[in-house]
Design a protein around this motif. Structure first.
Motif, PDB file in Angstrom:
ATOM      1  N   SER A 189       0.786  -1.166   0.112  1.00  0.00           N
ATOM      2  CA  SER A 189       0.071  -0.132  -0.141  1.00  0.00           C
ATOM      3  C   SER A 189       0.932   1.297   0.050  1.00  0.00           C
ATOM      4  CB  SER A 189      -0.932   0.135   1.257  1.00  0.00           C
ATOM      5  OG  SER A 189      -0.114   0.115   2.276  1.00  0.00           O
ATOM      6  N   SER A 190       0.124   2.522  -0.108  1.00  0.00           N
ATOM      7  CA  SER A 190       0.853   3.827   0.215  1.00  0.00           C
ATOM      8  C   SER A 190       1.476   4.225   1.394  1.00  0.00           C
ATOM      9  CB  SER A 190       0.125   4.754  -0.767  1.00  0.00           C
ATOM     10  OG  SER A 190      -0.917   4.917  -0.037  1.00  0.00           O
ATOM     11  N   ALA A 191       0.937   3.328   2.463  1.00  0.00           N
ATOM     12  CA  ALA A 191       1.467   3.528   3.818  1.00  0.00           C
ATOM     13  C   ALA A 191       2.380   4.125   4.127  1.00  0.00           C
ATOM     14  CB  ALA A 191       0.723   2.518   4.775  1.00  0.00           C
ATOM     15  N   LEU A 192       3.601   3.228   3.598  1.00  0.00           N
ATOM     16  CA  LEU A 192       5.087   3.459   3.904  1.00  0.00           C
ATOM     17  C   LEU A 192       5.944   4.207   2.869  1.00  0.00           C
ATOM     18  CD1 LEU A 192       6.072   0.105   5.529  1.00  0.00           C
ATOM     19  CD2 LEU A 192       5.218   2.115   6.642  1.00  0.00           C
ATOM     20  N   TYR A 193       5.200   4.159   1.793  1.00  0.00           N
ATOM     21  CA  TYR A 193       5.958   4.783   0.585  1.00  0.00           C
ATOM     22  C   TYR A 193       4.947   5.138  -0.650  1.00  0.00           C
ATOM     23  CZ  TYR A 193       6.476  -0.240   0.848  1.00  0.00           C
ATOM     24  OH  TYR A 193       6.413  -1.612   1.305  1.00  0.00           O
ATOM     25  N   PRO A 194       5.254   6.210  -1.327  1.00  0.00           N
ATOM     26  CA  PRO A 194       4.218   6.574  -2.178  1.00  0.00           C
ATOM     27  C   PRO A 194       4.507   5.653  -3.481  1.00  0.00           C
ATOM     28  CG  PRO A 194       6.204   8.187  -2.281  1.00  0.00           C
ATOM     29  CD  PRO A 194       6.430   7.180  -1.158  1.00  0.00           C
ATOM     30  N   LEU A 195       3.421   5.398  -4.116  1.00  0.00           N
ATOM     31  CA  LEU A 195       3.212   4.685  -5.244  1.00  0.00           C
ATOM     32  C   LEU A 195       4.221   4.869  -6.423  1.00  0.00           C
ATOM     33  CD1 LEU A 195      -0.805   4.141  -5.915  1.00  0.00           C
ATOM     34  CD2 LEU A 195       0.750   2.839  -4.564  1.00  0.00           C
ATOM     35  N   LEU A 205       4.055  -4.376  -9.160  1.00  0.00           N
ATOM     36  CA  LEU A 205       3.881  -4.314  -7.843  1.00  0.00           C
ATOM     37  C   LEU A 205       3.058  -2.866  -7.492  1.00  0.00           C
ATOM     38  CD1 LEU A 205       4.640  -6.085  -5.626  1.00  0.00           C
ATOM     39  CD2 LEU A 205       6.888  -4.624  -5.228  1.00  0.00           C
ATOM     40  N   ARG A 206       3.336  -1.873  -8.301  1.00  0.00           N
ATOM     41  CA  ARG A 206       2.868  -0.667  -8.277  1.00  0.00           C
ATOM     42  C   ARG A 206       1.215  -0.760  -8.319  1.00  0.00           C
ATOM     43  NH1 ARG A 206      -0.779   3.140 -10.917  1.00  0.00           N
ATOM     44  NH2 ARG A 206      -0.377   5.105 -10.162  1.00  0.00           N
ATOM     45  N   VAL A 211      -4.739  -0.957  -6.658  1.00  0.00           N
ATOM     46  CA  VAL A 211      -6.060  -1.571  -6.391  1.00  0.00           C
ATOM     47  C   VAL A 211      -5.974  -2.043  -4.859  1.00  0.00           C
ATOM     48  CG1 VAL A 211      -6.167  -2.267  -8.566  1.00  0.00           C
ATOM     49  CG2 VAL A 211      -5.217  -3.828  -7.040  1.00  0.00           C
ATOM     50  N   ASN A 212      -5.185  -1.832  -4.217  1.00  0.00           N
ATOM     51  CA  ASN A 212      -5.477  -2.338  -2.619  1.00  0.00           C
ATOM     52  C   ASN A 212      -6.291  -1.298  -1.979  1.00  0.00           C
ATOM     53  OD1 ASN A 212      -5.003  -3.161   0.047  1.00  0.00           O
ATOM     54  ND2 ASN A 212      -2.967  -2.772   0.047  1.00  0.00           N
ATOM     55  N   GLY A 231     -12.042  12.203  -4.045  1.00  0.00           N
ATOM     56  CA  GLY A 231     -13.118  11.517  -4.310  1.00  0.00           C
ATOM     57  C   GLY A 231     -12.994  10.269  -4.896  1.00  0.00           C
ATOM     58  N   MET A 232     -11.849   9.862  -5.430  1.00  0.00           N
ATOM     59  CA  MET A 232     -11.491   8.532  -5.781  1.00  0.00           C
ATOM     60  C   MET A 232     -11.256   7.450  -4.976  1.00  0.00           C
ATOM     61  SD  MET A 232     -11.277   6.217  -8.247  1.00  0.00           S
ATOM     62  CE  MET A 232     -11.271   7.557  -9.828  1.00  0.00           C
ATOM     63  N   ALA A 233     -10.608   8.064  -3.757  1.00  0.00           N
ATOM     64  CA  ALA A 233     -10.337   7.285  -2.729  1.00  0.00           C
ATOM     65  C   ALA A 233     -11.579   6.940  -1.784  1.00  0.00           C
ATOM     66  CB  ALA A 233      -9.342   8.022  -1.725  1.00  0.00           C
TER      67      ALA A 233
END
Length: 264
Positions: A189-195, A205-206, A211-212, A231-233
């Protein structure tokens, strides 16, 4: 409506009492993200460079970047912890007793979800207060704007835990299933590093990270902390909640999940 409200308040009161009796659960929920914030972030700060990406308007430190992801971590682990209590209630028989109440099954399960989300929101705000003590401050209005985001993301992750609990027959099987869900969702996910950082290593992997549902929950929280709307999130998290909750309702249907367990 009074019957619905009485059931909701009763379930929330029961979950609150259980939470107050399990103080170690509250401390564990805070220690885990604090270790990431204080220890791991210090080491990763020099290794990971961050560009200016929305919602940030300037360069930020790594600690600032991972703060929303750690809030998501709290909600993810709390959702799994709540599902663990559901598995325990099923073994003890109290869950079957609850589901025999003269109320729609969806309302009873939603009440369980809301009770768990209320606990996770309290944990998140406590963590944000502790982060402020370490010098990681946010826009003042961000603490207010993030409340709906925490509610929606908490419902989605809680519904996932509810779905998992509907598929597990025995308490001892829960730990393996929980780890199989938590760690892939968190690290992919983007929790630890940006996509974009993930794309430098691998495009596929990105795409997995993109889609996670947990990625979008984190981004929803991230933008809300800076008084911005994603909005997308929100759409992705809302759809994920609907799917997870719908499947959980199917799993707890007497003709499927509960009946199958009794026969097993």
């Amino acid at each position: 409506m009074s019957l619905y409200l009485t059931a909701l308040l009763a379930i929330m009161r029961r979950e609150s009492l259980r939470f107050l009796q399990q103080r170690s659960r509250f401390l564990a929920a805070l220690v885990r993200p604090l270790i990431w914030l204080v220890v791991f972030a210090a080491g990763f700060r020099a290794a990971l460079g961050l560009s200016i990406i929305p919602p940030y308007e300037t360069y930020i430190t790594y600690e600032v970047y991972i703060l929303p992801g750690l809030c998501g971590m709290i909600q993810l682990f709390n959702g799994m912890q709540s599902s663990l209590s559901l598995v325990y209630d099923q073994e003890m028989g109290s869950m079957r007793l609850l589901l025999t109440a003269p109320l729609p099954r969806w309302w009873l399960l939603l009440s369980k979800l809301l009770a768990g989300v209320a606990v996770s929101i309290l944990q998140c705000y406590t963590f944000l207060a502790l982060a402020a003590l370490f010098g990681i401050t946010l826009p003042p209005l961000g603490y207010l704007f993030v409340l709906p985001a925490l509610l929606i993301s908490g419902l989605m992750l809680g519904a996932l835990g509810l779905l998992i609990s509907s598929t597990i027959r025995q308490l001892e099987n829960f730990a393996g299933v929980m780890n199989f869900v938590i760690f892939p969702m968190f690290f992919l996910s983007s929790a630890l590093y940006p996509l974009w950082k993930m794309a430098e290593s691998s495009d596929w992997l990105r795409d997995i990270c993109a889609v996670n549902p947990f990625t979008h929950a984190v981004e929803l929280i991230r933008f809300a902390l800076y008084q911005q709307f994603n909005g997308m999130a929100l759409l992705w998290v809302g759809l994920s909640f609907a799917v997870f909750f719908g499947l959980a309702l199917l799993g707890y249907d007497p003709a499927h999940g509960m009946t199958r367990r009794r026969r097993g």
